[in-house]
Design a protein around this motif. Structure first.
Motif, PDB file in Angstrom:
ATOM      1  N   MET A  45       0.861  -1.178   0.000  1.00 18.27           N
ATOM      2  CA  MET A  45       0.000   0.000   0.000  1.00 18.27           C
ATOM      3  C   MET A  45       0.900   1.232   0.000  1.00 18.27           C
ATOM      4  O   MET A  45       2.080   1.169   0.378  1.00 18.27           O
ATOM      5  CB  MET A  45      -0.915   0.022   1.228  1.00 18.27           C
ATOM      6  CG  MET A  45      -0.243   0.348   2.546  1.00 18.27           C
ATOM      7  SD  MET A  45       0.534  -1.075   3.314  1.00 18.27           S
ATOM      8  CE  MET A  45       0.663  -0.542   5.019  1.00 18.27           C
ATOM      9  N   GLY A  51       0.096   5.136   1.350  1.00 17.32           N
ATOM     10  CA  GLY A  51      -0.826   6.131   1.844  1.00 17.32           C
ATOM     11  C   GLY A  51      -0.383   7.524   1.430  1.00 17.32           C
ATOM     12  O   GLY A  51       0.755   7.924   1.688  1.00 17.32           O
ATOM     13  N   ASN A  96      -4.785   5.345  -1.692  1.00 18.53           N
ATOM     14  CA  ASN A  96      -3.970   4.148  -1.537  1.00 18.53           C
ATOM     15  C   ASN A  96      -3.440   3.816  -2.923  1.00 18.53           C
ATOM     16  O   ASN A  96      -4.148   3.243  -3.759  1.00 18.53           O
ATOM     17  CB  ASN A  96      -4.747   2.964  -0.977  1.00 18.53           C
ATOM     18  CG  ASN A  96      -3.845   1.749  -0.771  1.00 18.53           C
ATOM     19  OD1 ASN A  96      -2.617   1.849  -0.820  1.00 18.53           O
ATOM     20  ND2 ASN A  96      -4.449   0.600  -0.539  1.00 18.53           N
ATOM     21  N   VAL A 105      -2.553   4.936   9.088  1.00 19.11           N
ATOM     22  CA  VAL A 105      -2.458   3.718   8.276  1.00 19.11           C
ATOM     23  C   VAL A 105      -2.425   2.526   9.224  1.00 19.11           C
ATOM     24  O   VAL A 105      -1.526   2.423  10.068  1.00 19.11           O
ATOM     25  CB  VAL A 105      -1.194   3.727   7.396  1.00 19.11           C
ATOM     26  CG1 VAL A 105      -1.122   2.449   6.561  1.00 19.11           C
ATOM     27  CG2 VAL A 105      -1.175   4.957   6.497  1.00 19.11           C
ATOM     28  N   ILE A 131      -6.805   3.242   5.700  1.00 18.80           N
ATOM     29  CA  ILE A 131      -6.155   4.555   5.593  1.00 18.80           C
ATOM     30  C   ILE A 131      -7.207   5.623   5.874  1.00 18.80           C
ATOM     31  O   ILE A 131      -8.265   5.647   5.239  1.00 18.80           O
ATOM     32  CB  ILE A 131      -5.539   4.758   4.195  1.00 18.80           C
ATOM     33  CG1 ILE A 131      -4.457   3.703   3.923  1.00 18.80           C
ATOM     34  CG2 ILE A 131      -4.962   6.166   4.058  1.00 18.80           C
ATOM     35  CD1 ILE A 131      -3.915   3.720   2.508  1.00 18.80           C
TER      36      ILE A 131
END
Length: 339
Positions: free
Chosen positions: A138, A140, A169, A221, A314
């Motif tokens: 991922m 953020g 994301n 996150v 997130i």
């Protein structure tokens, strides 16, 4: 005001205005069917949407309960998605982990890539990948949506063109990226579909946290229900959003609805890299960063990339602890082509 695109069985959904506390929404499609259509005529449409938002707050228009899982990404598809790398600390760690020096120009000239924008993931839609070995990660971020921006825009013009802010994301497949970059032609397979927060909000909704170019709040996150990152989006951001937007418009105009991302949010700890949340640090907005630090400190990474069954969340909250954009919450699943 806070805007969402509600699922309605169509490709682009329908535009809605959401209450500040994220509990209610009212349909806005009688004014304009989609967010892209609103952005195409923002000067005329925005005042009507703002009036509708105020009416919603006062309870003077019909409303329904807002459920984040009923929302699509604010723009389910966009004419352009350009993602920067504004946190040079992140880039520096990447290069240091592989023993490469950071070019001095990286501190003055932003990095940016053009991502796929024809099919964004919904905020609660799974991340589906063929193989765990592709290194699922991922990223953020914060992003802005702009109005029309002329080619060669000044910083002032770029700043004035920012219409909405949202979270990102930016899914990455780390195992595929090195071979692609080695070709000298940029990302493609290594950057699958991106997800955005349920809500896109006008900058005035952010209060003092928004200084016109940076959003000074922690990005929350979580990985499998545990804090993974709490880095502040306004700290260590080498290039602010007007700089990124102007950079994107250097040799081309940007059409209304263009999305420009910040890149992975990354905070230093003094002169060194950040620490995990469990060790009193602010953690990380992507797994690659902690793996880089592990490589620098111990010679090899130990934290695995995302696996099937993992869940990423997130979100960003205001000073009172209220969610601003809603949450991106995605499970990781094995992709299987149906039929």
């Amino acid at each position: 005001m806070k805007l969402a695109t509600m699922k309605d069985g169509t490709r682009d959904g329908r535009l809605a205005v959401v209450s500040r506390d994220l509990t209610r929404f009212t349909d806005a499609s009688f004014l304009v069917p989609t967010l892209q259509a609103a952005l195409d005529d923002w000067g005329r449409i925005a005042p009507h949407l703002e009036a509708l938002a105020e009416s919603l707050e006062h309870g003077s228009v019909p409303s329904q309960r807002f459920h984040e899982h009923d929302a699509r990404s604010p723009l389910p598809r966009a004419y352009q998605w350009a993602d920067g790398s504004a946190y040079v600390n992140h880039v520096e760690l990447v290069r240091k982990a592989r023993g490469a020096e950071l070019p001095a120009s990286f501190w003055t000239d932003p990095l940016m890539y053009q991502g796929g924008s024809d099919a964004f993931l919904d905020p609660r839609e799974p991340i589906r990948v063929v193989d765990e070995a592709w290194g699922i990660d991922m990223e953020g971020e914060v992003a802005v949506i702009v109005d029309d921006v002329p080619m060669g825009a000044t910083l002032a013009e770029a700043r004035a063109a920012i219409r909405l802010v949202m979270l990102v994301n930016d899914v990455s497949l780390r195992g595929l990226i090195p071979a692609e970059l080695a070709k000298g032609f940029g990302f493609f397979h290594g950057k699958p579909s991106t997800a955005f927060s349920p809500l896109a909000v006008t900058p005035d909704e952010l209060g003092e946290a928004w200084d016109g170019g940076r959003l000074h709040l922690p990005l929350l996150v979580d990985l499998n229900g545990k804090p993974f990152g709490r880095a502040n989006a306004g700290i260590d951001m080498t290039f602010d959003f007007p700089t990124l937007v102007a950079h994107a418009a250097k040799s081309r105009p940007l059409g209304a609805g263009t999305i420009v991302g910040s890149g992975t949010i990354s905070n230093k700890l003094g002169d060194g890299p950040g620490k995990p949340v469990a060790e009193g640090g602010v953690g990380y907005a992507c797994i690659a960063e902690i793996r880089m630090i592990e490589t620098i400190e111990a010679g090899a990474p130990k934290t695995p990339f995302l696996r099937f069954g993992d869940t990423v969340r997130i979100e960003m909250r205001d000073g009172s602890g209220h969610s601003i954009f809603g949450a991106i919450e995605q499970s990781v699943e094995r992709y299987s082509r149906e039929g």
